[in-house]
Design a protein around this motif. Structure first.
Motif, short mmCIF file in Angstrom:
data_model
loop_
_atom_site.label_atom_id
_atom_site.label_comp_id
_atom_site.label_asym_id
_atom_site.label_seq_id
_atom_site.Cartn_x
_atom_site.Cartn_y
_atom_site.Cartn_z
N MET A 173 28.45 -0.65 -0.10
CA MET A 173 27.39 -1.64 -0.06
C MET A 173 27.95 -2.98 0.38
O MET A 173 29.00 -3.41 -0.10
N SER A 174 27.24 -3.67 1.28
CA SER A 174 27.73 -4.94 1.80
C SER A 174 27.73 -6.01 0.72
O SER A 174 26.86 -6.05 -0.13
N THR A 175 28.70 -6.90 0.77
CA THR A 175 28.75 -8.01 -0.17
C THR A 175 28.49 -9.34 0.53
O THR A 175 28.54 -10.39 -0.10
N ALA A 176 28.23 -9.32 1.83
CA ALA A 176 27.92 -10.55 2.56
C ALA A 176 26.53 -11.04 2.18
O ALA A 176 25.69 -10.28 1.71
N THR A 177 26.29 -12.33 2.36
CA THR A 177 24.98 -12.90 2.10
C THR A 177 24.48 -13.60 3.35
O THR A 177 25.24 -13.86 4.30
N TRP A 178 23.17 -13.92 3.35
CA TRP A 178 22.60 -14.59 4.53
C TRP A 178 23.25 -15.95 4.75
O TRP A 178 23.43 -16.38 5.89
N ASP A 179 23.61 -16.64 3.67
CA ASP A 179 24.22 -17.97 3.81
C ASP A 179 25.59 -17.91 4.47
O ASP A 179 26.07 -18.91 4.99
N GLN A 180 26.21 -16.73 4.45
CA GLN A 180 27.55 -16.60 5.02
C GLN A 180 27.52 -16.21 6.50
O GLN A 180 28.56 -16.15 7.14
N LEU A 181 26.32 -15.95 7.05
CA LEU A 181 26.25 -15.54 8.44
C LEU A 181 26.50 -16.74 9.35
O LEU A 181 25.86 -17.78 9.23
N ALA A 182 27.41 -16.56 10.29
CA ALA A 182 27.74 -17.65 11.20
C ALA A 182 26.58 -17.97 12.15
O ALA A 182 26.46 -19.09 12.64
N ARG B 31 23.34 -17.97 11.41
CA ARG B 31 22.12 -18.35 10.71
C ARG B 31 21.57 -19.65 11.25
O ARG B 31 22.22 -20.70 11.16
N PRO B 32 20.35 -19.66 11.83
CA PRO B 32 19.79 -20.89 12.40
C PRO B 32 19.51 -21.94 11.33
O PRO B 32 19.13 -21.62 10.21
N GLY B 33 19.67 -23.20 11.70
CA GLY B 33 19.48 -24.28 10.75
C GLY B 33 18.11 -24.90 10.76
O GLY B 33 17.81 -25.76 9.94
N SER B 34 17.25 -24.49 11.70
CA SER B 34 15.91 -25.06 11.80
C SER B 34 15.04 -24.12 12.62
O SER B 34 15.56 -23.24 13.33
N PRO B 35 13.71 -24.28 12.55
CA PRO B 35 12.83 -23.46 13.40
C PRO B 35 13.14 -23.62 14.89
O PRO B 35 13.08 -22.65 15.65
N ALA B 36 13.49 -24.84 15.30
CA ALA B 36 13.81 -25.07 16.71
C ALA B 36 15.06 -24.29 17.12
O ALA B 36 15.11 -23.72 18.22
N GLU B 37 16.06 -24.27 16.25
CA GLU B 37 17.27 -23.50 16.55
C GLU B 37 16.96 -22.01 16.63
O GLU B 37 17.50 -21.30 17.48
N LEU B 38 16.09 -21.54 15.73
CA LEU B 38 15.71 -20.12 15.77
C LEU B 38 14.96 -19.80 17.05
O LEU B 38 15.21 -18.77 17.69
N ILE C 119 5.53 -18.96 15.16
CA ILE C 119 6.38 -17.79 14.95
C ILE C 119 7.78 -18.22 14.51
O ILE C 119 8.35 -17.66 13.58
N ALA C 120 8.32 -19.22 15.20
CA ALA C 120 9.68 -19.68 14.86
C ALA C 120 9.73 -20.24 13.44
O ALA C 120 10.69 -19.98 12.71
N THR C 121 8.70 -20.97 13.04
CA THR C 121 8.67 -21.54 11.69
C THR C 121 8.54 -20.44 10.65
O THR C 121 9.24 -20.46 9.61
N ALA C 122 7.68 -19.46 10.90
CA ALA C 122 7.50 -18.35 9.95
C ALA C 122 8.80 -17.56 9.79
O ALA C 122 9.20 -17.21 8.67
N GLY C 123 9.47 -17.27 10.89
CA GLY C 123 10.73 -16.54 10.83
C GLY C 123 11.80 -17.32 10.11
O GLY C 123 12.57 -16.77 9.30
N PHE C 124 11.88 -18.62 10.38
CA PHE C 124 12.88 -19.46 9.72
C PHE C 124 12.65 -19.52 8.21
O PHE C 124 13.59 -19.40 7.41
N LEU C 125 11.39 -19.70 7.80
CA LEU C 125 11.09 -19.79 6.37
C LEU C 125 11.34 -18.47 5.66
O LEU C 125 11.80 -18.45 4.51
N ALA C 126 11.03 -17.34 6.32
CA ALA C 126 11.31 -16.03 5.71
C ALA C 126 12.80 -15.88 5.43
O ALA C 126 13.20 -15.36 4.38
N LEU C 127 13.61 -16.35 6.37
CA LEU C 127 15.06 -16.26 6.20
C LEU C 127 15.56 -17.23 5.14
O LEU C 127 16.37 -16.88 4.28
N ARG C 128 15.06 -18.46 5.16
CA ARG C 128 15.54 -19.49 4.23
C ARG C 128 15.05 -19.23 2.80
O ARG C 128 15.79 -19.46 1.83
N MET C 129 13.82 -18.73 2.65
CA MET C 129 13.22 -18.53 1.32
C MET C 129 13.45 -17.13 0.78
O MET C 129 13.03 -16.82 -0.33
#
Length: 302
Positions: free
Chosen positions: A1-10, A12-19, A34-44
């Motif tokens: 089982m993986s022990t990596a987290t989303w916060d450790q992904l290199a 990982r976009p920092g904003s909806p615009a980056e995504l 779409i970009a905002t929804a995807g970003f929030l799903a990842l961040r939250m």
């Protein structure tokens, strides 16, 4: 089982615009919503429920997110009658049987029944289906495609898995994800999905792209297409969507049509070529007849 987290992904976009910019590099042109929804799903750390007409890019969004994040895409295709066994796990009965025969042969008939049974139900014989794989392999993107095709019972089961990020295998105990998968659920709205599942998710309704964005999608996904041909195809498809068709064309059909025209060596779309290539964009005879009756010349008019 993986022990990596989303916060450790290199990646990982920092904003909806980056995504949005990262998605564009994969060929997926996301609007601000779409970009905002995807970003929030990842961040939250919340599932993203995407609803809309077929061909609006719901499945492609999950595929593009996995590519952007550099994680596996695990897809669960829902259908009528799907149950927990098909989605979660099963036991490899043929291998269990071979193992049992090998134990019998090795023990010369002095086989301990309890020990033999315990050896049959180990992870080596467990066939992980998409939901269990997602819990074991996360971080990953879990695509639950066309959830509206499943029944109420499966929907309730799915809600439990997405809420707990864990499942119980009676023979092995609880299997819990160290890192919850990024779940993307899609629905073509053939039936209403229950509020309980929607409340667990962030919700986004996907429309067909506007004319300018569809032209941009065609030119991004088909680099060899001319600006004029892309404009003509996108305009014609937009007008087809305004008709009362059994299956209005989506972006996938726009791409198919443009690719078919390019394969025929056409740099622009005329009435004669449209008539013989309608099968690339319309998938029902009744829809093709309706388009012909409305007049292909009007469909292609500037």
């Amino acid at each position: 089982m993986s022990t990596a987290t989303w916060d450790q992904l290199a990646t990982r976009p920092g904003s909806p615009a980056e995504l949005a910019a990262a998605l564009e590099k994969t060929g997926y042109l996301a609007d601000d919503g779409i970009a905002t929804a995807g970003f929030l799903a990842l961040r939250m750390h919340r599932p993203l429920f995407c609803e809309g007409e077929p061909g609006t890019g719901k499945t492609s969004l999950a595929q593009a997110l996995a590519q952007v994040l550099g994680v596996p895409l695990i897809r669960l295709q829902c259908h009528e009658g799907i149950d927990a066994t098909q989605a979660l796990y099963d036991w490899d009965f043929p291998r269990q049987l071979l193992h049992l025969r090998a134990l019998e042969a090795a023990s010369s008939g002095q086989l301990d029944a309890e020990a033999a049974e315990a050896s049959l139900y180990s992870e080596r014989f467990l066939l992980a289906r998409p939901l269990l794989r997602a819990l074991q392999e996360s971080p990953c993107v879990l695509l639950v495609d066309e959830v509206d095709r499943a029944d109420d019972e499966f929907e309730a089961f799915l809600l439990e898995v997405l809420s707990e990020h864990a499942v119980s295998v009676p023979e092995l105990g609880e299997i819990r994800a160290d890192c919850p998968p990024l779940a993307v659920l899609t629905s073509n709205r053939t039936r209403e999905v229950h509020d309980a599942l929607k409340r667990r998710c962030l919700y986004h309704w996907l429309e067909h792209p506007d004319l300018a964005r569809e032209v941009a999608i065609l030119r991004s996904r088909l680099p060899g297409v001319s600006a004029r041909l892309a404009q003509q195809v996108a305009t014609a498809v937009r007008r087809l969507r305004e008709m009362e068709l059994l299956k209005p064309p989506g972006v996938a059909e726009s791409l198919d049509w443009a690719e078919a025209l390019m394969a025929l060596g056409r740099s622009e779309l005329d009435v004669e070529t449209a008539a013989v290539t309608l099968g690339a964009v319309l998938k029902y005879r009744e829809d093709a007849d309706r388009a012909q009756a409305a007049g292909l010349a009007a469909l292609l008019a500037s």
